[in-house]
Motif scaffolding. Structure first.
Motif, short mmCIF file in Angstrom:
data_model
loop_
_atom_site.label_atom_id
_atom_site.label_comp_id
_atom_site.label_asym_id
_atom_site.label_seq_id
_atom_site.Cartn_x
_atom_site.Cartn_y
_atom_site.Cartn_z
N LYS A 1 0.82 -1.12 -0.01
CA LYS A 1 0.07 0.14 -0.04
C LYS A 1 0.86 1.18 0.24
O LYS A 1 1.95 1.14 0.31
CB LYS A 1 -0.72 0.07 1.29
CG LYS A 1 -1.99 -1.20 1.20
CD LYS A 1 -2.92 -1.00 2.35
CE LYS A 1 -3.95 -2.00 1.98
NZ LYS A 1 -4.89 -2.11 3.13
N LYS A 2 0.31 2.53 -0.53
CA LYS A 2 1.18 3.49 -0.45
C LYS A 2 1.18 4.07 0.98
O LYS A 2 -0.05 4.10 1.69
CB LYS A 2 0.28 4.63 -1.42
CG LYS A 2 0.22 4.67 -2.74
CD LYS A 2 1.99 4.83 -3.22
CE LYS A 2 1.87 5.00 -4.78
NZ LYS A 2 3.51 5.14 -5.17
N VAL A 3 2.33 4.53 1.51
CA VAL A 3 2.42 4.95 2.86
C VAL A 3 3.28 6.00 2.91
O VAL A 3 4.21 6.44 1.97
CB VAL A 3 3.33 3.89 3.60
CG1 VAL A 3 3.61 4.27 5.06
CG2 VAL A 3 2.70 2.59 3.54
N ARG A 4 2.77 7.16 3.52
CA ARG A 4 3.38 8.30 3.78
C ARG A 4 4.37 8.37 5.18
O ARG A 4 3.83 8.17 6.12
CB ARG A 4 2.45 9.35 3.83
CG ARG A 4 1.73 9.78 2.37
CD ARG A 4 0.58 10.79 2.59
NE ARG A 4 -0.50 10.21 3.36
CZ ARG A 4 -1.44 9.07 2.98
NH1 ARG A 4 -1.35 8.44 1.87
NH2 ARG A 4 -2.15 8.67 4.12
N PHE A 5 5.57 8.58 4.71
CA PHE A 5 6.55 8.68 5.92
C PHE A 5 6.74 9.93 6.44
O PHE A 5 6.96 11.01 5.45
CB PHE A 5 7.72 7.98 5.53
CG PHE A 5 7.54 6.43 5.42
CD1 PHE A 5 7.68 5.44 6.60
CD2 PHE A 5 7.42 6.14 4.09
CE1 PHE A 5 7.48 4.06 6.26
CE2 PHE A 5 7.30 4.42 3.78
CZ PHE A 5 7.26 3.85 5.03
N ALA B 1 5.86 6.15 -0.50
CA ALA B 1 6.28 4.82 -1.28
C ALA B 1 5.19 3.91 -1.01
O ALA B 1 4.35 3.66 -0.18
CB ALA B 1 7.38 4.47 -0.59
N THR B 2 5.58 2.90 -1.70
CA THR B 2 4.68 1.33 -1.69
C THR B 2 5.32 0.72 -0.53
O THR B 2 6.76 0.19 -0.91
CB THR B 2 4.66 0.76 -3.07
OG1 THR B 2 4.05 1.86 -3.84
CG2 THR B 2 3.60 -0.51 -2.88
N PHE B 3 4.90 0.33 0.34
CA PHE B 3 5.52 -0.57 1.43
C PHE B 3 5.73 -1.81 1.04
O PHE B 3 4.85 -2.61 0.41
CB PHE B 3 4.59 -0.47 2.79
CG PHE B 3 5.32 -0.98 4.07
CD1 PHE B 3 6.34 -0.47 4.79
CD2 PHE B 3 4.97 -2.47 4.29
CE1 PHE B 3 6.99 -1.06 5.83
CE2 PHE B 3 5.63 -2.88 5.47
CZ PHE B 3 6.48 -2.26 6.12
N SER C 1 7.09 9.14 12.21
CA SER C 1 5.41 8.77 12.00
C SER C 1 5.16 8.20 10.55
O SER C 1 5.90 8.62 9.65
CB SER C 1 4.38 9.49 12.37
OG SER C 1 4.26 10.75 11.66
N PHE C 2 4.30 7.44 10.43
CA PHE C 2 3.97 6.90 8.83
C PHE C 2 2.35 6.84 8.88
O PHE C 2 1.86 6.54 10.04
CB PHE C 2 4.35 5.76 8.60
CG PHE C 2 4.36 4.53 9.22
CD1 PHE C 2 3.21 3.75 9.31
CD2 PHE C 2 5.36 4.24 10.16
CE1 PHE C 2 3.26 2.56 9.98
CE2 PHE C 2 5.24 2.99 10.95
CZ PHE C 2 4.12 2.41 11.08
N THR C 3 1.59 6.98 7.80
CA THR C 3 0.33 7.24 7.95
C THR C 3 -0.04 6.33 6.57
O THR C 3 0.77 6.42 5.47
CB THR C 3 -0.33 8.41 7.74
OG1 THR C 3 0.05 8.89 6.37
CG2 THR C 3 -0.34 9.04 8.95
N PHE C 4 -1.11 5.46 6.38
CA PHE C 4 -1.51 4.86 5.16
C PHE C 4 -3.17 4.66 5.27
O PHE C 4 -3.65 4.76 6.41
CB PHE C 4 -0.79 3.38 4.98
CG PHE C 4 -1.27 2.56 6.11
CD1 PHE C 4 -2.15 1.43 5.92
CD2 PHE C 4 -0.72 2.38 7.21
CE1 PHE C 4 -2.53 0.30 6.89
CE2 PHE C 4 -0.96 1.42 8.30
CZ PHE C 4 -2.01 0.61 7.80
N ASP C 5 -3.60 4.41 4.00
CA ASP C 5 -5.29 4.33 3.97
C ASP C 5 -5.56 2.71 4.23
O ASP C 5 -4.89 2.15 3.42
CB ASP C 5 -5.95 5.06 2.76
CG ASP C 5 -5.58 6.64 2.82
OD1 ASP C 5 -5.52 7.07 3.75
OD2 ASP C 5 -5.37 6.99 1.46
N ALA C 6 -6.26 2.31 4.97
CA ALA C 6 -6.34 0.99 5.30
C ALA C 6 -7.46 0.48 4.05
O ALA C 6 -7.73 0.02 3.38
CB ALA C 6 -7.19 0.99 6.75
#
Length: 128
Positions: free
Chosen positions: A73-77, A87-89, A123-128
C-alpha cells in the motif's frame, strides 16, 4: 486468501539458535532497553513484571498487524527535518530497523527501490 509478506533477512546473531544478540552487547542494550530490569523486577514485584510483559506483547502484536496491513500500500513517511516521502511499502526486517519500499517519492526525485531506516521516521500513515 492471505497475502504472503516478504521478510528481509539479516545476518544471524551470534548465539547457536540465532534468536538474537548477546544481551550484554552494546547493540542489544541500545536497541532493547527495558523500563524494568528483568532480574530486579522478578525479585521485587513479579506482578509489575507480568503486567509490563503483557502490555509489551499487546503493543507488539498491534504493530505487527499494522505492518501486515501496510503491505503493498502507499504509505506516507513523516521524517526528521520536516521531510515527507511517499512509497509503496514492501517489508520490514526482523528487528524493524529498516523498511523496504518501492517507488519512493522524495523532494528530489523518485527511487525505484529503497531502504528507509526506522530511526529516521517520526511517523507513517496509510489508507486502510
Amino acid at each position: 486468501m492471505a497475502t504472503p509478506v516478504p521478510v528481509l533477512r539479516l545476518p544471524k546473531g551470534p548465539d547457536p539458535n540465532s534468536r538474537g544478540f548477546d544481551p550484554n552487547s552494546p547493540r542489544f542494550i541500545a536497541l532493547c532497553r527495558t523500563s524494568i530490569p528483568t532480574s530486579a523486577a522478578a525479585e521485587s514485584d513479579p506482578q509489575q513484571l507480568q503486567e509490563e510483559q503483557h502490555a509489551r506483547s499487546v503493543l507488539r502484536e498491534r504493530f505487527l498487524r499494522c505492518l501486515l496491513a501496510m503491505s503493498n500500500k502507499k504509505v506516507r513517511f513523516h521524517m526528521h527535518e520536516k521531510v515527507n516521502v511517499e512509497a509503496t511499502f514492501g517489508a520490514s526486517d526482523i528487528d524493524v530497523l529498516n523498511f523496504q519500499v518501492s517507488d519512493l517519492h522524495t523532494p528530489i526525485g523518485v527511487q525505484k527501490e529503497a531502504l528507509i531506516r526506522s530511526q529516521d521516521v517520526i511517523s507513517f500513515t496509510f489508507d486502510a
